[in-house]
Design an enzyme around this catalytic site. Structure first.
Site, PDB file in Angstrom:
ATOM      1  N   CYS A  97      12.979  21.539   8.749  1.00  0.00           N
ATOM      2  CA  CYS A  97      13.069  22.802   9.494  1.00  0.00           C
ATOM      3  C   CYS A  97      14.479  23.107  10.023  1.00  0.00           C
ATOM      4  CB  CYS A  97      12.024  22.812  10.603  1.00  0.00           C
ATOM      5  SG  CYS A  97      11.593  24.492  11.087  1.00  0.00           S
ATOM      6  N   HIS A 194       6.579  20.143   9.194  1.00  0.00           N
ATOM      7  CA  HIS A 194       6.406  19.167  10.269  1.00  0.00           C
ATOM      8  C   HIS A 194       5.028  18.555  10.067  1.00  0.00           C
ATOM      9  CE1 HIS A 194       9.712  21.020  12.577  1.00  0.00           C
ATOM     10  NE2 HIS A 194       9.175  22.191  12.320  1.00  0.00           N
TER      11      HIS A 194
HETATM   12  N1  GLN Z   1      15.251  27.739  14.763  1.00  0.00           N
HETATM   13  C1  GLN Z   1      14.593  27.618  13.549  1.00  0.00           C
HETATM   14  C2  GLN Z   1      13.550  28.693  13.274  1.00  0.00           C
HETATM   15  O1  GLN Z   1      12.769  29.071  14.124  1.00  0.00           O
HETATM   16  C3  GLN Z   1      14.066  26.219  13.434  1.00  0.00           C
HETATM   17  C4  GLN Z   1      12.668  25.966  13.911  1.00  0.00           C
HETATM   18  C5  GLN Z   1      12.210  24.539  13.806  1.00  0.00           C
HETATM   19  O2  GLN Z   1      12.990  23.658  13.544  1.00  0.00           O
HETATM   20  N2  GLN Z   1      10.927  24.307  14.038  1.00  0.00           N
HETATM   21  O3  GLN Z   1      13.570  29.174  12.171  1.00  0.00           O
END
Ligand code: GLN
Length: 242
Positions: A97, A194
């Site tokens: 992510c 995740h």
């Molecule tokens: N800031 C990023 C987004 O919302 C990463 C989110 C995350 O790592 N869960 O796209």
């Protein structure tokens, strides 16, 4: 016997700022599955400002808020040449992510700020107003079905030098347009999943360990591991509503 060999060294990239929705489970699973095969394992935390350690065999990084990405951005640029050398050398890496986005070229935030990435993956990410949240299953040529949980506002588009980790069966993945999920280049895997990813998809953990062990020792102890409970958990996760 592998226990007499020097340890496999796993680098946990930015655990303080980029470690969300259970991503630490990826480290635990890598460590445990390598130990079950008789390898000694060292996990090294790397946070902004630390000395970048030598002799790293696997790199794992997680997700975070945009604010976490802001905090690591300058340091990531500083160590980018080391990460790029390791990637070019075939070091296996898994980034999830927020760090997936920053292993790409850039992440453009809602207020149109650019957080610079390091371009190891040929991807670009732009934040959209809708957050993409929920359980997700993808199908990958290399790894079969992969199950996880996504939560991101960034939508990611692949350039010609990246291939997707898989195609989405349920959920959204990289973006709302092309059904792709994640990106791979060399032995680097980036993904939005995740959940954490490796506890539910241990075949990916084994692949990372295999790449690392083969590179370091010249072979891989491919002992079978009883994945009965993992398989049940995977089946259950795949049946969950979005
Ligand atoms: N800031 C990023 C987004 O919302 C990463 C989110 C995350 O790592 N869960 O796209």
């Amino acid at each position: 016997m592998s226990s007499t060999k020097s340890p496999l060294r796993i680098l946990h990239l930015y655990p303080r700022d980029m470690n969300i929705y259970g991503d630490y489970g990826n480290i635990l699973v890598l460590k445990r599955r390598a130990e079950w095969r008789g390898y000694k394992v060292e996990v090294i935390d790397y946070n902004p400002g630390d000395n970048f350690p030598k002799d790293i065999d696997v790199i794992v990084g997680g997700g975070g808020q945009d604010s976490g990405q802001d905090k690591v951005q300058a340091d990531l640029q500083k160590i980018s040449h080391k990460l790029r050398d390791l990637a070019d050398n075939g070091t296996p890496m898994l980034v999830i992510c927020g760090l997936y986005q920053l292993f790409g070229k850039y992440f453009q935030t809602h207020d149109k700020r650019i957080i610079h990435g390091i371009g190891i993956l040929d991807i670009e990410t732009i934040a959209e107003s809708e957050r993409l949240i929920g359980n997700i299953t993808i199908q990958s040529q290399q790894f079969g079905d992969i199950v996880g949980y996504e939560n991101h506002s960034g939508q990611t588009f692949l350039g010609k030098n990246a291939k997707p980790l898989g195609m989405v069966i349920r959920g959204v993945g990289n973006n709302k347009k092309d059904k792709s999920e994640g990106a791979c280049s060399n032995n680097v895997i980036g993904s939005y999943l995740h959940g954490s990813l490796l506890p539910k998809n241990p075949h990916i953990a084994d692949w990372l360990i295999e790449q690392a062990a083969t590179k370091k020792y010249g072979n891989f102890e491919s002992k079978n591991i009883d994945d009965h409970f993992t398989s049940l958990a995977r089946e259950h996760a795949m049946k969950r509503p979005r």
